[in-house]
Structures are given as C-alpha cells and as structure tokens.
Design a protein around this motif. Sequence first.
Motif, PDB file in Angstrom:
ATOM      1  N   ASN A  79      27.708  34.457  13.724  1.00 23.79           N
ATOM      2  CA  ASN A  79      28.788  34.808  12.775  1.00 23.79           C
ATOM      3  C   ASN A  79      28.732  33.641  11.870  1.00 23.79           C
ATOM      4  O   ASN A  79      28.354  32.630  12.001  1.00 23.79           O
ATOM      5  N   ALA A  80      29.432  34.269  10.729  1.00 25.97           N
ATOM      6  CA  ALA A  80      29.741  33.440   9.646  1.00 25.97           C
ATOM      7  C   ALA A  80      31.257  33.235   9.839  1.00 25.97           C
ATOM      8  O   ALA A  80      32.023  34.053  10.279  1.00 25.97           O
ATOM      9  N   ALA A  81      31.778  31.733  10.116  1.00 27.11           N
ATOM     10  CA  ALA A  81      33.154  31.487  10.278  1.00 27.11           C
ATOM     11  C   ALA A  81      33.835  30.545   9.398  1.00 27.11           C
ATOM     12  O   ALA A  81      33.057  29.694   8.641  1.00 27.11           O
ATOM     13  N   GLY A  82      35.108  30.728   9.164  1.00 30.93           N
ATOM     14  CA  GLY A  82      35.909  29.435   8.382  1.00 30.93           C
ATOM     15  C   GLY A  82      36.161  28.502   9.445  1.00 30.93           C
ATOM     16  O   GLY A  82      36.681  28.639  10.681  1.00 30.93           O
ATOM     17  N   GLY A  83      35.847  27.317   8.921  1.00 32.87           N
ATOM     18  CA  GLY A  83      36.416  25.914   9.755  1.00 32.87           C
ATOM     19  C   GLY A  83      38.008  25.927   9.643  1.00 32.87           C
ATOM     20  O   GLY A  83      38.490  25.624   8.760  1.00 32.87           O
ATOM     21  N   ILE A  84      38.281  25.762  10.917  1.00 32.34           N
ATOM     22  CA  ILE A  84      39.960  25.447  11.261  1.00 32.34           C
ATOM     23  C   ILE A  84      39.845  23.879  11.590  1.00 32.34           C
ATOM     24  O   ILE A  84      40.967  23.158  10.964  1.00 32.34           O
ATOM     25  N   ASN A  85      39.277  23.589  12.309  1.00 32.95           N
ATOM     26  CA  ASN A  85      39.119  22.199  12.743  1.00 32.95           C
ATOM     27  C   ASN A  85      38.793  21.206  11.384  1.00 32.95           C
ATOM     28  O   ASN A  85      37.872  21.304  10.729  1.00 32.95           O
ATOM     29  N   ALA A  93      49.225  29.504   6.773  1.00 23.95           N
ATOM     30  CA  ALA A  93      50.256  29.664   7.976  1.00 23.95           C
ATOM     31  C   ALA A  93      49.490  30.169   9.210  1.00 23.95           C
ATOM     32  O   ALA A  93      49.677  29.429  10.271  1.00 23.95           O
ATOM     33  N   GLU A  94      48.923  31.215   8.895  1.00 25.74           N
ATOM     34  CA  GLU A  94      48.004  31.919  10.311  1.00 25.74           C
ATOM     35  C   GLU A  94      47.059  30.510  10.538  1.00 25.74           C
ATOM     36  O   GLU A  94      46.842  30.544  11.664  1.00 25.74           O
ATOM     37  N   ILE A  95      46.356  29.957   9.796  1.00 26.37           N
ATOM     38  CA  ILE A  95      45.470  29.042  10.028  1.00 26.37           C
ATOM     39  C   ILE A  95      45.991  27.781  10.961  1.00 26.37           C
ATOM     40  O   ILE A  95      45.486  27.237  11.905  1.00 26.37           O
ATOM     41  N   LYS A  96      47.062  27.394  10.405  1.00 23.47           N
ATOM     42  CA  LYS A  96      47.977  26.250  10.940  1.00 23.47           C
ATOM     43  C   LYS A  96      48.346  26.758  12.566  1.00 23.47           C
ATOM     44  O   LYS A  96      48.369  25.850  13.452  1.00 23.47           O
ATOM     45  N   ARG A 131      45.011  26.720  14.615  1.00 26.03           N
ATOM     46  CA  ARG A 131      44.665  25.247  14.770  1.00 26.03           C
ATOM     47  C   ARG A 131      45.720  24.678  15.827  1.00 26.03           C
ATOM     48  O   ARG A 131      45.301  24.022  16.804  1.00 26.03           O
ATOM     49  N   ILE A 132      46.958  24.789  16.135  1.00 34.41           N
ATOM     50  CA  ILE A 132      47.960  24.385  16.930  1.00 34.41           C
ATOM     51  C   ILE A 132      47.570  25.026  18.370  1.00 34.41           C
ATOM     52  O   ILE A 132      47.599  24.402  19.465  1.00 34.41           O
ATOM     53  N   MET A 133      47.087  26.122  18.498  1.00 29.85           N
ATOM     54  CA  MET A 133      46.470  26.955  19.566  1.00 29.85           C
ATOM     55  C   MET A 133      45.244  26.581  20.136  1.00 29.85           C
ATOM     56  O   MET A 133      44.959  27.043  21.071  1.00 29.85           O
ATOM     57  N   GLY A 134      44.507  25.687  19.391  1.00 29.06           N
ATOM     58  CA  GLY A 134      43.191  25.290  19.626  1.00 29.06           C
ATOM     59  C   GLY A 134      42.037  25.958  19.261  1.00 29.06           C
ATOM     60  O   GLY A 134      40.951  25.389  19.763  1.00 29.06           O
ATOM     61  N   ALA A 135      42.055  26.582  18.417  1.00 34.67           N
ATOM     62  CA  ALA A 135      40.934  27.127  17.824  1.00 34.67           C
ATOM     63  C   ALA A 135      40.461  26.115  16.594  1.00 34.67           C
ATOM     64  O   ALA A 135      40.952  25.469  15.980  1.00 34.67           O
ATOM     65  N   ASP A 136      38.899  26.379  16.618  1.00 33.71           N
ATOM     66  CA  ASP A 136      38.094  25.330  15.691  1.00 33.71           C
ATOM     67  C   ASP A 136      37.590  26.091  14.501  1.00 33.71           C
ATOM     68  O   ASP A 136      37.431  25.528  13.653  1.00 33.71           O
ATOM     69  N   ALA A 152      38.821  27.241   6.456  1.00 31.21           N
ATOM     70  CA  ALA A 152      39.656  28.162   6.139  1.00 31.21           C
ATOM     71  C   ALA A 152      40.988  28.006   5.326  1.00 31.21           C
ATOM     72  O   ALA A 152      40.925  26.866   4.812  1.00 31.21           O
ATOM     73  N   ALA A 153      41.720  29.010   5.210  1.00 33.34           N
ATOM     74  CA  ALA A 153      42.755  29.113   4.171  1.00 33.34           C
ATOM     75  C   ALA A 153      43.779  27.664   4.437  1.00 33.34           C
ATOM     76  O   ALA A 153      43.964  27.379   5.519  1.00 33.34           O
ATOM     77  N   GLY A 154      43.921  27.125   3.344  1.00 33.87           N
ATOM     78  CA  GLY A 154      44.916  25.865   3.478  1.00 33.87           C
ATOM     79  C   GLY A 154      44.223  24.533   3.781  1.00 33.87           C
ATOM     80  O   GLY A 154      44.756  23.446   3.490  1.00 33.87           O
ATOM     81  N   VAL A 155      43.021  24.501   4.265  1.00 34.50           N
ATOM     82  CA  VAL A 155      42.258  23.328   4.604  1.00 34.50           C
ATOM     83  C   VAL A 155      41.765  22.382   3.205  1.00 34.50           C
ATOM     84  O   VAL A 155      42.243  21.341   2.959  1.00 34.50           O
ATOM     85  N   LEU A 156      41.535  23.193   2.239  1.00 36.50           N
ATOM     86  CA  LEU A 156      41.105  22.824   0.845  1.00 36.50           C
ATOM     87  C   LEU A 156      41.943  23.493   0.066  1.00 36.50           C
ATOM     88  O   LEU A 156      42.078  24.734   0.238  1.00 36.50           O
ATOM     89  N   ASP A 157      42.069  23.048  -1.317  1.00 39.62           N
ATOM     90  CA  ASP A 157      42.861  23.576  -2.318  1.00 39.62           C
ATOM     91  C   ASP A 157      41.931  24.659  -3.179  1.00 39.62           C
ATOM     92  O   ASP A 157      41.702  24.039  -4.184  1.00 39.62           O
TER      93      ASP A 157
END
Length: 270
Positions: free
Chosen positions: A110-116, A194-197, A200-205, A235-240
């Motif tokens: 898959n294509a995925a957004g980076g949370i880590n 906020a969802e990405i945050k 990340r707290i829940m352990g997703a990369d 993912a959203a919020g990681v970069l502006d």
Amino acid sequence: MNKKISEAKIYIENNIVEKPEIGLILGSGLGVLGDRAENQKIIDYANIPNFPISTIEGHKGRFIFGEISGRKVAIMQGRFHYYEGYDMKETVFPIWVMRLLGIEKLIVTNAAGGINTDYKPGELMLIKDHINFMGKNPLIGPNLSSMGTRFPDMSNAYSSRLRDLIKSISYKLNIPIREGVYASMTGPAYETPAEIKMLRIMGADAVGMSTVPEVIAANHAGMEVAGISCITNMAAGVLDKPLSHEEVIKTADEVKDKFIKLVISIINEI
C-alpha cells in the motif's frame, strides 16, 4: 457468499492455464510490478462474476496471472476500498477467491502516510502489526466456515517468518526497510493533525485506507501474509503542507525500482 466466491473462482480457472501459488495486492502507484510478470494472462475485474470494480486513480482494476522468478502468481493491479461505497465483505471478496484458487501466501502493499517522525517519503515499511480504526470487520455476519473459524487468531497476522525473510533480503539487496505498525482509517478524507497525533500516541507508524480488511480475511482463511507500505507522504500535521493523491502517485513512481527489486526477490525466496 460461498456461491458467489465459487462462481468467480470457476470463471478464473476457466481462463488461466496454471493455478497460482502466491497472491499480490498492489497499492496506489505500485501496480507497475504487474508488468514484470511473464506469460501473462490478464483478466479485468469487470469480467469476473460478482467482482467489484476499482474506481481509484493508479489502480488498473485487473488481475494478472503469470510468472515471476519462476513462481506462479496472481497479481491484483488495484484493490477495493470501503470508502468507494463497497460493503466490507466486497472489499475482501478477492481474498476469498484467491484462497479458493489454492493461494496460501499473500503479499499486500500500500501507499501510506508516515506518522513516525523518523520516517521520510520514499521509504519502505515492513508491516509488523496493524490497528483497525475503520470501525468495521469483514468477518461480521455469518461465518464462512469453508474459509476458517468463527474467532480467528490475529497475534501473527503479519507472518513473523516472512518478516524475518524480508528483512534478510532487504539487507542483502542494500534496500533499507523500516518495520512498524500500520493504522487503517476509512477515508476518503485524509486524517486531521489531531487524529495523526492520536495514532502516534497509540503506537502507529504509518496510516492508510486499505490493507487491514484484506489481512483479516486472509488470516481467517489460513493464508500466510506479508505487508509492505510505501511511505509516500508524511501524515497531516507532520509537515506544514497540504496532502494530495498526486503526491502519493508521484512518490510511489520515484521508488518503484527498489520496490520492484525487493518484491521480486521476496517472491523468489518465499
């Protein structure tokens, strides 16, 4: 459902020469791997009884049956997503058909957004586990006992044996690969910062809008699964910067050579 699966399986069997042994699902922008198959037999999803139709850019919407590294493969160039309006069972229908064709090993991409925040676009991530935030499960409803048990174990959903093999292969090929947890959301809107945050707290990369339903169905059916994400954007919020599907396709195209090299080697050794 058993009748529908059987009808699709019979149609495919009547149109191919040899049964496949390995299944592959190619995500957005990654379908180019299918063109590497030899002795191809192409079957459009539209021609298979009871099959959904892929509607997403970057998904050709067809099966390629052929050979890669001498192994018989069934390659899905395009998958089905819950956000397209399909029932969850429809999104995993091809998994059940592949299992009935005799496929026991499945590689999902898959294509995925980076949370880590250590990740960068263009990197590959080996999926070691997932978090299902889609609010649905394809096994809800009457159990397909012909496929598996009512309560399937998911503790080794992404085969530890295959993960070790893939890490060894990536090292030999000098293709760096991360290993992390994939979270699935329904889409089609990208996640909020906020969802990405939260994820990340829940352990997703990494995060995406597919894969998890297919892996649940594959595990239920007793298939050995490996999953690889292409980190096509942060993912959203990681970069502006805003997110776009065009960026996903562009990045996937840039990494296609190393992706193809890795997956072909996996098929050779799996």
